[in-house]
Motif scaffolding. Structure first.
Motif, PDB file in Angstrom:
ATOM      1  N   ALA A  77      62.673  21.958  68.560  1.00 13.71           N
ATOM      2  CA  ALA A  77      63.247  23.346  69.027  1.00 13.71           C
ATOM      3  C   ALA A  77      64.343  23.549  70.182  1.00 13.71           C
ATOM      4  CB  ALA A  77      61.830  24.353  69.270  1.00 13.71           C
ATOM      5  N   HIS A  78      64.028  22.376  71.163  1.00 13.84           N
ATOM      6  CA  HIS A  78      64.630  22.523  72.350  1.00 13.84           C
ATOM      7  C   HIS A  78      65.908  22.043  72.097  1.00 13.84           C
ATOM      8  CE1 HIS A  78      62.160  23.453  75.725  1.00 13.84           C
ATOM      9  NE2 HIS A  78      61.090  22.690  75.458  1.00 13.84           N
ATOM     10  N   ASN A  79      66.147  21.193  70.877  1.00 12.92           N
ATOM     11  CA  ASN A  79      67.407  20.467  70.760  1.00 12.92           C
ATOM     12  C   ASN A  79      68.031  21.003  69.376  1.00 12.92           C
ATOM     13  OD1 ASN A  79      67.908  17.727  71.991  1.00 12.92           O
ATOM     14  ND2 ASN A  79      65.697  18.063  72.041  1.00 12.92           N
ATOM     15  N   ALA A  80      67.628  22.189  68.761  1.00 12.30           N
ATOM     16  CA  ALA A  80      67.823  22.949  67.876  1.00 12.30           C
ATOM     17  C   ALA A  80      69.284  23.600  68.317  1.00 12.30           C
ATOM     18  CB  ALA A  80      66.975  23.935  67.209  1.00 12.30           C
ATOM     19  N   VAL A  81      69.850  24.369  67.441  1.00  9.24           N
ATOM     20  CA  VAL A  81      71.316  24.998  67.758  1.00  9.24           C
ATOM     21  C   VAL A  81      71.155  26.365  67.839  1.00  9.24           C
ATOM     22  CG1 VAL A  81      73.809  25.365  66.906  1.00  9.24           C
ATOM     23  CG2 VAL A  81      72.569  23.038  66.413  1.00  9.24           C
ATOM     24  N   CYS A  82      71.508  26.873  68.766  1.00 13.50           N
ATOM     25  CA  CYS A  82      71.734  28.510  69.159  1.00 13.50           C
ATOM     26  C   CYS A  82      73.060  28.810  69.017  1.00 13.50           C
ATOM     27  CB  CYS A  82      70.807  29.004  70.381  1.00 13.50           C
ATOM     28  SG  CYS A  82      70.968  30.912  70.308  1.00 13.50           S
ATOM     29  N   GLU A 108      68.849  25.434  63.080  1.00 15.32           N
ATOM     30  CA  GLU A 108      69.124  26.603  63.714  1.00 15.32           C
ATOM     31  C   GLU A 108      67.935  27.452  64.412  1.00 15.32           C
ATOM     32  OE1 GLU A 108      71.539  30.967  62.952  1.00 15.32           O
ATOM     33  OE2 GLU A 108      70.802  29.798  61.494  1.00 15.32           O
ATOM     34  N   ARG A 109      68.258  27.855  65.557  1.00  8.85           N
ATOM     35  CA  ARG A 109      67.324  28.592  66.424  1.00  8.85           C
ATOM     36  C   ARG A 109      67.809  30.005  66.694  1.00  8.85           C
ATOM     37  NH1 ARG A 109      64.555  28.666  71.845  1.00  8.85           N
ATOM     38  NH2 ARG A 109      65.908  26.779  72.439  1.00  8.85           N
ATOM     39  N   PRO A 110      67.837  30.852  65.921  1.00 11.05           N
ATOM     40  CA  PRO A 110      68.603  32.138  65.885  1.00 11.05           C
ATOM     41  C   PRO A 110      68.057  33.294  66.595  1.00 11.05           C
ATOM     42  CG  PRO A 110      67.465  32.108  63.721  1.00 11.05           C
ATOM     43  CD  PRO A 110      67.261  30.787  64.396  1.00 11.05           C
ATOM     44  N   LEU A 111      68.839  33.887  67.464  1.00  9.21           N
ATOM     45  CA  LEU A 111      68.150  35.094  68.251  1.00  9.21           C
ATOM     46  C   LEU A 111      67.933  36.093  67.352  1.00  9.21           C
ATOM     47  CD1 LEU A 111      70.467  34.838  71.508  1.00  9.21           C
ATOM     48  CD2 LEU A 111      68.432  33.786  71.170  1.00  9.21           C
ATOM     49  N   ASP A 112      68.720  36.505  66.036  1.00 10.04           N
ATOM     50  CA  ASP A 112      68.379  37.522  65.517  1.00 10.04           C
ATOM     51  C   ASP A 112      67.113  37.328  64.592  1.00 10.04           C
ATOM     52  OD1 ASP A 112      68.722  35.892  63.316  1.00 10.04           O
ATOM     53  OD2 ASP A 112      70.515  36.877  62.667  1.00 10.04           O
TER      54      ASP A 112
END
Length: 324
Positions: A77-82, A108-112
């Motif tokens: 998760a730390h290295n996922a893409v936002c 992807e670690r999306p804010l939505d």
């Protein structure tokens, strides 16, 4: 008739596994090289940034409330893409600077969706550097469900690129008839299939989709071996206990609209595969079969597609009443 020709690059590379920044650097180098070789589209494999979750199958990934699984997932998760925080800004700039379109497989670690869960997403960036679609994998496969979340239909979209209409799916989504049909129905004639890395996946479905759709099909896989595991990977000793030397052997390939190989699966070779495609071949093969045109019966069967981006909440508020 120059718009009828499209030069494509298949980037069969390995990630610096679970290292977002180092893998981004490799991706950027591939884009620059592809542009120098006159490519107008470059495609990268599924989950390349920052890598496929191979540890699950190697470390008893289904163990519940397990310290090893939790720490590896957190590292992932730390290295996922936002995207919302600009993690792909450098890639978008390269696309614009070099007038090259890009399909890139990311975690992807999306804010939505709250900013904590992970999705295997396929991102399309146009030649102006704009992100035009982010397709979150509809159904993670088997052990992938232990770390990836199911996506939605928002990214089932196609894009114009010279004379072509391009669309793409992640890995085993390519075996799902209805998502394929959703892209065909929007005029797709250049299908992008991205994979984590294996000719086992690409050798049959690539030609099948080409014959079914009478489209070009580009399958791009990554490479992966134990040499690509950074020594800083959490619990690397545990992962290496059962890891084979080769976890992904490539298998990137291209099939023409007649279903025959233009480039047969390439194994164990890192680098770019460059080919120029001629749109007129699509029209030639559609003469006798077109699955969403003259050989379809929409009065009998139709597909309904929900392209709404899914979210847990819908916020309805009067912006004027919100305190600044």
């Amino acid at each position: 008739m120059k718009d009828q020709l499209l030069t494509v690059a298949l980037a069969q590379i390995s990630p610096v596994w679970l290292d977002k920044n180092a893998t981004l650097a490799k991706i950027e180098n591939s884009i620059v090289e592809a542009a120098s070789r006159k490519a107008e589209l470059i495609v990268f494999g599924e989950a390349l940034l920052p890598g496929y979750p191979f540890w699950i199958a190697l470390t008893d990934g289904a163990a519940f409330d397990n310290k090893i699984q939790k720490e590896l997932h957190a590292h992932y998760a730390h290295n996922a893409v936002c995207i919302e925080q600009g993690d792909l800004d450098s890639i978008c700039k390269l696309a614009k600077d070099h007038s090259i379109a890009i399909y890139l497989g990311i975690i992807e670690r999306p804010l939505d969706r709250g900013g904590h869960s992970l999705y295997a997403s396929l991102v399309y960036i146009d030649t102006l550097g704009n992100i035009k679609s982010v397709h979150r994998k509809l159904q993670p496969t088997y052990e992938e469900r232990l770390t990836w979340s199911p996506g939605d239909g928002h990214g089932l979209r196609v894009h114009s690129l010279k004379a072509f209409t391009v669309g793409g799916l992640n890995c085993w989504e390519n075996w799902m008839p209805l998502p394929r049909a959703a892209l065909y129905g929007q005029g797709e004639n250049l299908h992008i299939a991205v994979w984590p890395g294996s000719d086992y996946n690409t050798k049959d479905i690539t030609r099948f989709i080409a014959r079914e759709s009478r489209s070009y099909v580009i399958s791009v896989s990554s490479l992966m071996g134990v040499k690509d595991f950074p020594k800083t990977t959490p619990h690397l000793d545990k992962i290496l206990e059962k890891a084979p030397d080769v976890l992904g052997n490539g298998g990137s390939c291209i099939a023409g609209p007649d279903g025959e190989w233009i480039v047969s699966p390439v194994l164990h070779t890192e680098g770019l595969i460059i080919e120029t495609l001629d749109f007129s071949r699509v029209l030639q093969e559609r003469q006798n079969f077109d699955p969403v045109g003259h050989y379809s019966r929409p009065d009998v069967t139709q597909l309904q597609v929900n392209r709404e981006r899914q979210s847990t909440i819908r916020l309805d508020e009067d912006s004027a009443s919100v305190l600044k």
